[in-house]
Design a protein around this motif. Structure first.
Motif, PDB file in Angstrom:
ATOM      1  N   ARG A  38       0.830  -1.214   0.000  1.00  0.00           N
ATOM      2  CA  ARG A  38       0.000   0.000   0.000  1.00  0.00           C
ATOM      3  C   ARG A  38       0.862   1.260   0.000  1.00  0.00           C
ATOM      4  O   ARG A  38       0.481   2.275  -0.569  1.00  0.00           O
ATOM      5  N   GLU A  54      -5.202  11.282 -14.072  1.00  0.00           N
ATOM      6  CA  GLU A  54      -6.456  10.818 -13.487  1.00  0.00           C
ATOM      7  C   GLU A  54      -6.461   9.291 -13.468  1.00  0.00           C
ATOM      8  O   GLU A  54      -6.030   8.655 -14.422  1.00  0.00           O
ATOM      9  N   ARG A  55      -7.032   8.721 -12.412  1.00  0.00           N
ATOM     10  CA  ARG A  55      -6.992   7.271 -12.280  1.00  0.00           C
ATOM     11  C   ARG A  55      -8.170   6.596 -12.978  1.00  0.00           C
ATOM     12  O   ARG A  55      -9.299   7.065 -12.888  1.00  0.00           O
ATOM     13  N   TYR A  56      -7.914   5.482 -13.631  1.00  0.00           N
ATOM     14  CA  TYR A  56      -8.948   4.669 -14.274  1.00  0.00           C
ATOM     15  C   TYR A  56      -8.678   3.219 -13.925  1.00  0.00           C
ATOM     16  O   TYR A  56      -7.630   2.893 -13.343  1.00  0.00           O
ATOM     17  N   ASP A  57      -9.586   2.351 -14.268  1.00  0.00           N
ATOM     18  CA  ASP A  57      -9.346   0.918 -14.098  1.00  0.00           C
ATOM     19  C   ASP A  57     -10.242   0.155 -15.058  1.00  0.00           C
ATOM     20  O   ASP A  57     -11.172   0.722 -15.636  1.00  0.00           O
ATOM     21  N   ALA A  58      -9.958  -1.104 -15.259  1.00  0.00           N
ATOM     22  CA  ALA A  58     -10.790  -1.980 -16.081  1.00  0.00           C
ATOM     23  C   ALA A  58     -10.755  -3.345 -15.419  1.00  0.00           C
ATOM     24  O   ALA A  58     -10.022  -3.548 -14.454  1.00  0.00           O
ATOM     25  N   SER A  59     -11.537  -4.265 -15.940  1.00  0.00           N
ATOM     26  CA  SER A  59     -11.537  -5.620 -15.387  1.00  0.00           C
ATOM     27  C   SER A  59     -10.274  -6.350 -15.824  1.00  0.00           C
ATOM     28  O   SER A  59      -9.698  -6.042 -16.863  1.00  0.00           O
ATOM     29  N   MET A 106     -10.334   1.647 -23.970  1.00  0.00           N
ATOM     30  CA  MET A 106     -11.198   2.607 -23.261  1.00  0.00           C
ATOM     31  C   MET A 106     -11.138   4.003 -23.888  1.00  0.00           C
ATOM     32  O   MET A 106     -12.157   4.675 -24.017  1.00  0.00           O
ATOM     33  N   TRP A 120      -3.696   9.683 -17.967  1.00  0.00           N
ATOM     34  CA  TRP A 120      -4.374   8.651 -17.193  1.00  0.00           C
ATOM     35  C   TRP A 120      -3.364   7.735 -16.507  1.00  0.00           C
ATOM     36  O   TRP A 120      -2.326   7.402 -17.092  1.00  0.00           O
TER      37      TRP A 120
ATOM     38  N   ARG B  27     -16.907  -4.215 -15.665  1.00  0.00           N
ATOM     39  CA  ARG B  27     -16.993  -2.761 -15.819  1.00  0.00           C
ATOM     40  C   ARG B  27     -15.674  -2.113 -16.206  1.00  0.00           C
ATOM     41  O   ARG B  27     -14.625  -2.519 -15.734  1.00  0.00           O
ATOM     42  N   ASP B  28     -15.772  -1.072 -17.026  1.00  0.00           N
ATOM     43  CA  ASP B  28     -14.651  -0.157 -17.230  1.00  0.00           C
ATOM     44  C   ASP B  28     -14.836   0.975 -16.238  1.00  0.00           C
ATOM     45  O   ASP B  28     -15.944   1.476 -16.070  1.00  0.00           O
ATOM     46  N   PHE B  29     -13.759   1.393 -15.604  1.00  0.00           N
ATOM     47  CA  PHE B  29     -13.844   2.534 -14.693  1.00  0.00           C
ATOM     48  C   PHE B  29     -13.151   3.735 -15.323  1.00  0.00           C
ATOM     49  O   PHE B  29     -11.930   3.874 -15.237  1.00  0.00           O
ATOM     50  N   TYR B  30     -13.949   4.587 -15.974  1.00  0.00           N
ATOM     51  CA  TYR B  30     -13.421   5.857 -16.467  1.00  0.00           C
ATOM     52  C   TYR B  30     -13.199   6.741 -15.233  1.00  0.00           C
ATOM     53  O   TYR B  30     -13.736   6.445 -14.151  1.00  0.00           O
ATOM     54  N   PRO B  31     -12.410   7.825 -15.363  1.00  0.00           N
ATOM     55  CA  PRO B  31     -11.996   8.553 -14.155  1.00  0.00           C
ATOM     56  C   PRO B  31     -13.127   8.945 -13.192  1.00  0.00           C
ATOM     57  O   PRO B  31     -12.965   8.818 -11.982  1.00  0.00           O
ATOM     58  N   MET B  34     -14.191   5.858 -11.425  1.00  0.00           N
ATOM     59  CA  MET B  34     -13.071   5.415 -10.601  1.00  0.00           C
ATOM     60  C   MET B  34     -12.989   6.260  -9.327  1.00  0.00           C
ATOM     61  O   MET B  34     -12.675   5.742  -8.258  1.00  0.00           O
ATOM     62  N   ARG B  38     -13.071   4.801  -5.671  1.00  0.00           N
ATOM     63  CA  ARG B  38     -12.009   5.054  -4.685  1.00  0.00           C
ATOM     64  C   ARG B  38     -12.567   5.680  -3.414  1.00  0.00           C
ATOM     65  O   ARG B  38     -12.068   5.427  -2.317  1.00  0.00           O
ATOM     66  N   ALA B  45     -11.976   1.539   4.083  1.00  0.00           N
ATOM     67  CA  ALA B  45     -10.674   1.296   4.707  1.00  0.00           C
ATOM     68  C   ALA B  45     -10.530   2.106   5.999  1.00  0.00           C
ATOM     69  O   ALA B  45     -10.085   1.595   7.025  1.00  0.00           O
ATOM     70  N   ASN B 125     -11.454  -8.114  -5.376  1.00  0.00           N
ATOM     71  CA  ASN B 125     -12.406  -8.293  -6.468  1.00  0.00           C
ATOM     72  C   ASN B 125     -12.724  -9.784  -6.588  1.00  0.00           C
ATOM     73  O   ASN B 125     -11.854 -10.633  -6.411  1.00  0.00           O
ATOM     74  N   THR B 334     -11.957  15.191 -11.060  1.00  0.00           N
ATOM     75  CA  THR B 334     -10.593  14.668 -11.014  1.00  0.00           C
ATOM     76  C   THR B 334      -9.620  15.613 -11.721  1.00  0.00           C
ATOM     77  O   THR B 334      -8.516  15.222 -12.062  1.00  0.00           O
TER      78      THR B 334
END
Lengths: 427, 427
Positions: A38, A54-59, A106, A120, B27-31, B34, B38, B45, B125, B334
């Motif tokens: 962490r 900027e933060r993003y994520d995907a599966s 994306m 990103w 899912r896609d997490f666009y900013p 996301m 978070r 947390a 996840n 963001t």
């Protein structure tokens, strides 16, 4: 009383016990390791955000076509080096081996809604089906930073300076690592087809990429197979790479240099490529690598969006931090600030009430409602690194007079809980 | 100039374009998404840590045996509802559908090194192979909190109070949700084998678990198949459940109640079980659920370690927060605090130098090094929600006099960068 078959106990009596090992090549994160993980992730995130990323994520699940689209060689890579399987809906699925194809997907998917340049970042976990070795596991995490829609060399400078700053923010000194920059375009321009047959160039770049890992003799032997008789390759720096290096110097970054052996493994890079190495000699593998890919979004149709990005792995990052003793000791401690210790089960619920009161002040606190002796509980609170303990028995409950003990200084204070709160609020 | 086959462009010309859709049910997490994700994770947390819970993690890849160990019914579940495949080393691997078996494996694996009671949390996840529906995707995340090695009812009280506090920390009011508590042991004791044949009890508990999702007629019809002729089941509260509810009341938690229809789907629960529901009527599915499992570590050998835990999903959590309008607007933004806008490419590098200076003060900043017109760049900085812009052209570079503009107030200040820093440091 009849025992109904709700519990697995009876079934298991006759069976072999299960192993507590994790799956091969992946890691369990017990609290101390997780705390370090962490720390790495939050340092990465903070640095990237200061740069406006900027933060993003995907599966982690992606259609396999995403990785196969780039040609037959990629198909081989997907089949042999990734976790790929067919789902019940007859879809071919891959556990993502890298993040760049996902982020390109994306960005292409919302190209008309997004405003460029786009910065990103993400901290994905990635999967490779390969033999576990130092710095390479079957699952690892990476910081991925990309700039889309800025083809000017300044974007290259900024992205490399972000990679540099990430290490500095961990406390690294510039003389602990080295940034090596090259350009794929430069190599394409300078390696004419008088030297190498065009269809052999990718093989040549891959050979150069592994130069450091093989002997010089082996390199020359392999090179001879690819290079036309009598030719010899010598790559010299060009304007773009010079501009990038000068840009870095103007930002105060002195440990970057041109290195014509840097080519990167992925075929999608088109121009600038770079890697960062630990110079201690302890860790040979590149700590991070990246480059410019001008055509990646084209596979989704529409005009290409230029991108430049890098990936930085958690395993090599931790190796680097440990080699250079850069992980602060306090990071490893995950004990609460205060532990409330009931002397018997009778005081368990009063202990919870005290903890609840302390918690409301934003202080981390737990209760030791186990069945161990009080002495053991106190010793354990100290070993774990808690700062304060409050032991409560029958007398404390009836008199409402509590004693807090500072485990660091040995100091004690007695009084009602409200009056003791000030003493607890010490960092 | 010859084009070497480094780029995928040519290959793709003749092929169909790839879809930009993600894999089905993930899912896609666009900013912006996301940022909300978070916010949910960091609130989870923070609350768990105030209770002294330590964070751990494991890989999503687990040996399939971990889920099959609990009997034939589990084997069916693994085969039909999880992502399970055989790796090239002939190992059967499952993408974890829940976290409890992994945490039990880890606790059992270091039982002699760990000190109990142990409070652990994770935000894994999880993967299920099922038809996507509201609140249920093929991949979702969960807050998982567990206490090991404390069988006293206080642990149950504390864990449920943590679940309660998590919602409160999101700004929820107690009248927005309800905690429903039951006990599996209680049901075992009270449903004697005069009413139900012991081997049918798990089926009966599962029927009760889905009572809310089927019609009353259907429930009665199914119940008749399981219950002996003429018998009728009526469960009444026992001491343990009473103690838990009274403990919650003493901590100021008024929205918990006994509910004999709560049984939970997993077979490993042995005593207290509980679920939390949104009472708005918008979200029918339980937001979180958990219970006590006294025998789970036994499958790894050694003495059983009692555990109690809950899981709280991100999808149902976000549905709840949106239904009750609990996601603060600022979370979604963001944009960096400052955007430096070069008028032409000539000022790109000076813009990077200015950004680097501002960043050193810990302020988030980016440069707009795209090729759009300055007016577009300024409009975009404002739309994105940046607080300040600095536009630089030839004059600013030569005179070193910069103008910062506060996009919120419209105020402007001109001077050397050093003298302007104070104005930027506004939250």
């Amino acid at each position: 009383m009849h025992y109904y078959p709700l519990s697995p106990t009876i079934l298991l009596m006759t069976e072999k016990y299960l192993s507590t090992d994790s799956y091969k090549g992946v890691r369990d994160f017990y609290p101390e390791d997780m705390a370090i993980q962490r720390y790495i992730f939050s340092t990465w995130a903070k640095t990237a955000e200061r740069y406006g990323f900027e933060r993003y994520d995907a599966s982690i699940l992606e259609p396999s076509a995403l990785y196969k689209a780039k040609g037959a060689e990629n198909e081989e890579m997907v089949n042999e080096q990734t976790y790929t399987f067919i789902d019940r809906g007859d879809r071919e699925v891959t556990l993502r081996p890298e993040m760049t194809p996902s982020v390109a997907r994306m960005v292409a998917g919302q190209r008309h809604e997004l405003s460029f340049p786009l910065r990103w970042y993400s901290i994905p976990n990635l999967f490779r089906y390969e033999r576990p070795q130092r710095g390479r596991l079957r699952e690892h995490c990476q910081l991925n930073c990309d700039i889309f829609g800025a083809s000017h060399y300044t974007a290259d400078v900024e992205l490399i300076s972000l990679a540099y700053q990430t290490l500095i923010d961990f406390g690294a000194k510039p003389d602990m690592f080295e940034i090596r920059v090259n350009s794929r375009k430069l190599m394409q321009e300078q390696i004419s087809d008088k030297l190498i047959s065009p269809d052999l160039l990718p093989d040549y770049l891959r050979l150069v990429d592994k130069k450091a890992k093989i002997s010089n003799d082996e390199f020359i032997k392999e090179e001879k197979k690819l290079i036309k008789d009598g030719a010899s390759v010598a790559i010299v720096i060009n304007d773009k790479v010079s501009q990038v290096l000068q840009g870095l110097i103007s930002l105060g970054i002195q440990n970057a240099k041109f290195d014509s052996t840097i080519t990167r493994g992925f075929n999608y890079y088109t121009d600038t490529v770079f890697e960062v190495f630990d110079v201690s000699g302890e860790n040979n593998r590149a700590m991070l690598g990246g480059g410019r890919y001008d055509n990646l979004t084209e596979m989704f149709g529409g005009e290409a969006i230029s991108g430049i990005g890098f990936g930085m792995g958690d395993v090599t990052m931790r190796d680097f931090l440990e080699t250079h003793k850069l992980i602060p000791e306090y990071i490893r401690s995950t004990a609460p600030h205060v532990i409330v210790i009931p002397m018997t089960e009778e005081e368990n619920m009063p202990a919870e009430l005290i903890a609840q009161h302390i918690r409301k002040a934003g202080i981390t606190v737990s209760t030791d409602i186990g069945i161990r002796k009080v002495g053991k509980k106190i010793g354990d609170a100290s070993t774990r690194g808690a700062r304060f303990i409050i032991v409560i028995g029958e007398n404390e409950v009836s008199s409402k007079q509590l004693t807090i003990k500072n485990l660091l200084s040995g100091e004690e204070h007695t009084g009602e809980l409200g009056s003791l709160m000030n003493y607890l609020d010490v960092k």
